[in-house]
Design a protein around this motif. Structure first.
Motif, PDB file in Angstrom:
ATOM      1  N   MET A   1       0.840  -1.024  -0.086  1.00 54.98           N
ATOM      2  CA  MET A   1      -0.095  -0.088  -0.358  1.00 54.98           C
ATOM      3  C   MET A   1       0.408   0.675  -0.388  1.00 54.98           C
ATOM      4  N   LYS A   2       0.852   2.105  -0.696  1.00 50.98           N
ATOM      5  CA  LYS A   2       1.422   3.114  -0.896  1.00 50.98           C
ATOM      6  C   LYS A   2       0.861   4.839   0.047  1.00 50.98           C
ATOM      7  N   THR A   3       1.888   4.245   0.318  1.00 48.41           N
ATOM      8  CA  THR A   3       1.071   5.595   1.333  1.00 48.41           C
ATOM      9  C   THR A   3       1.773   6.923   1.760  1.00 48.41           C
ATOM     10  N   ARG A   4       1.065   7.994   1.072  1.00 48.29           N
ATOM     11  CA  ARG A   4       1.214   9.208   0.728  1.00 48.29           C
ATOM     12  C   ARG A   4       0.893  10.307   2.855  1.00 48.29           C
ATOM     13  N   LEU A   5       2.242  10.789   2.877  1.00 46.00           N
ATOM     14  CA  LEU A   5       2.276  11.379   4.578  1.00 46.00           C
ATOM     15  C   LEU A   5       1.993  13.024   4.041  1.00 46.00           C
ATOM     16  N   ILE A   6       0.851  13.624   4.608  1.00 47.58           N
ATOM     17  CA  ILE A   6       0.241  14.808   4.368  1.00 47.58           C
ATOM     18  C   ILE A   6       0.320  16.032   5.537  1.00 47.58           C
ATOM     19  N   LYS A   7       1.656  16.735   5.022  1.00 45.71           N
ATOM     20  CA  LYS A   7       2.266  17.169   6.151  1.00 45.71           C
ATOM     21  C   LYS A   7       1.457  18.609   5.988  1.00 45.71           C
ATOM     22  N   ILE A   8       0.378  18.960   7.600  1.00 49.65           N
ATOM     23  CA  ILE A   8      -0.005  19.664   7.668  1.00 49.65           C
ATOM     24  C   ILE A   8       0.871  20.627   8.523  1.00 49.65           C
ATOM     25  N   ILE A   9       0.941  21.550   8.409  1.00 55.04           N
ATOM     26  CA  ILE A   9       1.668  22.922   8.436  1.00 55.04           C
ATOM     27  C   ILE A   9       0.250  24.408   9.225  1.00 55.04           C
ATOM     28  N   THR A  10       0.657  24.303   9.835  1.00 53.00           N
ATOM     29  CA  THR A  10       0.405  26.326  10.088  1.00 53.00           C
ATOM     30  C   THR A  10       0.220  27.129  10.180  1.00 53.00           C
ATOM     31  N   ILE A  11       0.545  28.304   8.996  1.00 49.95           N
ATOM     32  CA  ILE A  11       0.983  29.066   9.396  1.00 49.95           C
ATOM     33  C   ILE A  11       0.241  30.525   9.667  1.00 49.95           C
ATOM     34  N   ILE A  12       1.117  31.018  10.825  1.00 46.84           N
ATOM     35  CA  ILE A  12      -0.044  32.131  11.096  1.00 46.84           C
ATOM     36  C   ILE A  12       0.557  33.718  10.333  1.00 46.84           C
ATOM     37  N   LEU A  13      -0.303  34.095   9.483  1.00 46.99           N
ATOM     38  CA  LEU A  13       0.147  35.302   8.742  1.00 46.99           C
ATOM     39  C   LEU A  13       0.813  36.671   9.840  1.00 46.99           C
TER      40      LEU A  13
ATOM     41  N   ALA B  12      -3.886  30.713   7.479  1.00 43.31           N
ATOM     42  CA  ALA B  12      -3.272  29.864   6.601  1.00 43.31           C
ATOM     43  C   ALA B  12      -3.182  28.278   6.866  1.00 43.31           C
ATOM     44  N   ILE B  14      -1.736  25.189   5.571  1.00 44.84           N
ATOM     45  CA  ILE B  14      -1.364  24.376   3.846  1.00 44.84           C
ATOM     46  C   ILE B  14      -0.566  23.215   4.186  1.00 44.84           C
ATOM     47  N   LEU B  16       0.797  20.323   2.963  1.00 42.83           N
ATOM     48  CA  LEU B  16       1.720  20.011   1.772  1.00 42.83           C
ATOM     49  C   LEU B  16       2.142  18.389   1.653  1.00 42.83           C
TER      50      LEU B  16
END
Lengths: 401, 283
Positions: A1-13, B12, B14, B16
């Motif tokens: 099974m191909k696994t994709r890690l989705i990184k979730i990054i919260t950036i406060i602008l 935001a 994001i 990836l």
């Protein structure tokens, strides 16, 4: 099974936020400078439009400056067109100061109220005084409305006065001071046309500025010689957020006032009747049953016996109120009245069935055993109609419960 | 604070998507390696949550409602179409209609008061704003210049196209640090200096006259990088008034409280937001 890690990054602008929050300091400064440099009314007016558009507290000093400048020039211009332009320009400034709730501008706005006669501009300034919370002028504003309520001005000024009065009501509602209750009350009962909205708005405002206006309304009831005013005072008290006890106290006073006077014409007769009926209704529906009320209600019973002073419908209202007063004093007064009715009946005199039945029902409603004897007399009387005897039996059943 | 400054992106998220990243998962600890294929690089998907105000309610210091503004947008919330100001009896006081390149102000009766014709560049920066009255008379013109996306000047002209004022924006390492206000003749009239903390947050904005004397200033306080307090000070540094910001978890100011120096509340603004997601791809 191909696994994709989705990184979730919260950036406060943050920087974006800060950039958005950077005060428009230079914008305020530029417009302020341009205003000070402007010479003609049209230049000032154009720049003022941009200043107002900013809707920014930084502009308050220049708005005040502009307003102060206007105070002297408002009434000195003869040209109607120019006066209208000045008026519009001044209104724009005042309105914005009001929207910004600029309390520091109150003295300048008050100067405009004093200086101008034009009702729309004066009205705008009065409303703005309310918005900026100018409580320091509450006495002056109360007096202005009181004087308008007297309608001492010329007949051709009435529309103008209505505009100013409406503005005063709005401002006084906002300033929310107990001392404004009385002028607002008289505005609600005043000469103003229904089209002007002054009376309706004043009635609404009275409810918001004072939860318990009993003291003020009692004063009005005592001081006023006009029965419609006493009636309006009771009505205002009834609709207020006062406690049941205070509403009952006002009703007792109103009932006493309604019984003191003798009407000199049909209008007064109607007004006095309305006053008494409303007082009885307030006493009936309230949870507090003051003993003082019984004195006046008994007075009505006695007056009916001696002079037939009151209409049948009013007497029915009286019994409905009495039925909610279960004290011994109340029931004694009622049984005396019923005994009087029985005497008359046994003497062969006519008695209105509605009066007799209402009287019996009221005694039953008190559930006070003092009523037992007189109700029994009615039930076993040979003189009373069967329908009345049945009411007495039903009332007795209530006493026995 | 201007309402428009509340308007846009505050937070935001994001996401990836990275197909080449090794992951600690069942598949990654297979004992027998799979056939190695050439990995094709996929573009990164960026989802940005944009918060925009839909209503701002103004309350008096004693908590009584005064007026409120309702903002209407197109279906996906990306374009402001209308701004309507109502009094506390829900009666319309004024409205502003936004069309492409035009902003029109109407009074309570719906009569046009004034309008602006707005020219934007490709990056949606305002280049030119012409303000007209309701009789199509030109009242003023504002012209803006940009360099590398940063505003470097703002000029105001009157209806006769005479220059009234020039404002120059100066940057140090791409950060706005000074604003000069010039007379029509190009002479300095006043200026502002903007000071920042090490982390790039604006700390102070000081207003000087032409002689370099402080006229007034503003200082800014933060909590977790969100602006929470703004102090407006007199030339002697005493506080004239304060603006307190209460932010939601994303940093949107949901409550703005205007106070005098004695902490007496003059006005309280409550702002409601809605959000939309913007999806972009980055190679």
């Amino acid at each position: 099974m191909k696994t994709r890690l989705i990184k979730i990054i919260t950036i406060i602008l943050v920087l974006f936020l800060v950039a958005a929050s950077v005060p428009a300091n230079e914008v305020s400064a530029v417009w302020t400078r341009l205003f000070r440099r402007a010479v003609s009314l049209s230049q000032k007016s154009n720049i003022m439009a941009s200043i107002v558009e900013q809707h920014n507290r930084d502009m308050v000093p220049v708005l005040m400056e502009a307003l102060e400048e206007q105070v002297g020039s408002l009434e000195n211009t003869g040209d109607v067109t120019v006066r209208m332009q000045i008026s519009e320009y001044t209104k724009m400034i005042i309105k914005e100061l009001g929207r910004l709730k600029a309390s520091e501008a109150a003295p300048y706005i008050w100067q405009i109220v004093q200086a101008v006669d034009e009702p729309f501009l004066k009205g705008e300034a009065i409303i703005a005084l309310g918005k900026v919370g100018a409580r320091q002028y509450i006495d002056e504003l109360n007096i202005l409305l009181r004087n308008l309520n007297f309608n001492l001005g010329a007949i051709q000024d009435q529309r103008k006065n209505e505009i100013v009065a409406f503005s005063l009501v709005i401002a006084l509602e906002r300033l929310k001071q107990p001392s404004s209750y009385s002028p607002l009350f008289f505005a609600s009962t005043g000469w103003y046309s229904s089209q002007s909205g002054v009376r309706a708005k004043a009635s609404e405002s009275m409810l918001t500025i004072l939860d318990d206006p009993t003291e003020q309304l009692m004063q009005v009831t005592k001081d006023s010689k006009e029965y419609d005013i006493k009636l309006a005072a009771l009505d205002a008290g009834y609709k207020s957020k006062a406690s049941d006890g205070n509403k009952a106290a006002l009703a007792v006073l109103s009932l006493s006032e309604g019984l003191q006077a003798s009407p000199i014409n049909p209008t007064e007769k109607t007004q006095l009747k309305s006053l008494r009926v409303l007082a009885l209704n307030v006493l009936e529906y309230g949870s507090v049953k003051p003993e003082e009320a019984i004195v006046y209600m008994n007075k009505m019973l006695i007056s009916y016996r001696t002079e037939r002073l009151f209409d049948i419908d009013e007497m029915i209202d009286l019994f409905e109120a009495l039925g909610t007063f279960s004290s011994d004093a109340s029931v004694k007064a009622q049984t005396e009245f019923l005994a009087y009715l029985t005497d008359r009946k046994e003497s062969g005199l006519s008695i209105d069935l509605r009066i007799s039945k209402s009287s019996i029902i009221a005694i039953g409603n008190t559930r006070n055993p003092i009523g037992f004897e007189e109700l029994t007399n009615v039930q076993y009387s040979d003189s009373w109609e069967n329908s009345v005897k049945r009411e007495a039996k039903a009332a007795l059943a209530k006493l026995n419960k | 604070m201007k309402l428009s400054s509340l308007t846009f992106v505050l937070v935001a998220f994001i996401f990836l998507g990275c197909s080449t990243s090794p992951s600690i998962s069942e598949s990654s600890i297979d004992a027998v390696p799979a056939v190695v294929k050439e990995v094709k690089k996929e573009p990164k998907k960026i989802v940005t949550t944009v918060y925009y105000p839909v209503a701002v309610v103004s309350y008096f210091g004693d908590g009584v409602k005064d007026e409120y503004t309702v903002y209407s947008y197109n279906e996906d919330g990306s374009t402001l179409l209308k701004e309507e100001l109502f009094n506390n009896k829900d009666i319309l006081q004024q409205s502003i209609a936004y069309e492409t390149g035009k902003k029109s102000l109407y009074d309570a009766s719906g009569t046009l008061v004034s309008y602006e014709l707005i020219v934007l560049d490709a990056d949606k920066n305002v280049l030119n704003k012409e303000k007209y009255d309701n009789k199509d008379n030109l009242i003023s013109v504002s012209e803006y210049e940009y360099k590398n996306g940063m505003k470097i000047s703002w000029k105001i002209f009157n209806g006769s196209n005479s220059l009234l004022s020039t404002t120059l924006y100066k940057y140090t390492d791409d950060i706005l640090t000074r604003i000069d206000s010039l007379s029509p003749g190009g002479e300095m009239e006043e200026y502002f200096e903007l000071l920042y903390k090490n982390n790039g947050l604006l700390l102070e904005n000081v207003h000087y006259n032409v002689e370099g004397k402080v006229q007034d200033s503003r200082s800014f306080e933060y909590k977790d990088t969100f602006l929470v307090m703004e102090l407006i000070k007199r030339k002697n540094s005493s506080v004239l008034r304060k603006i307190m910001y209460l932010n939601d978890q994303y940093g949107n100011p949901v409550e703005t409280v205007f106070m005098d120096a004695g902490d007496n509340v003059q006005e309280r603004l409550i702002t409601d937001y809605e959000s939309r997601e913007e999806i972009t791809y980055e190679n």
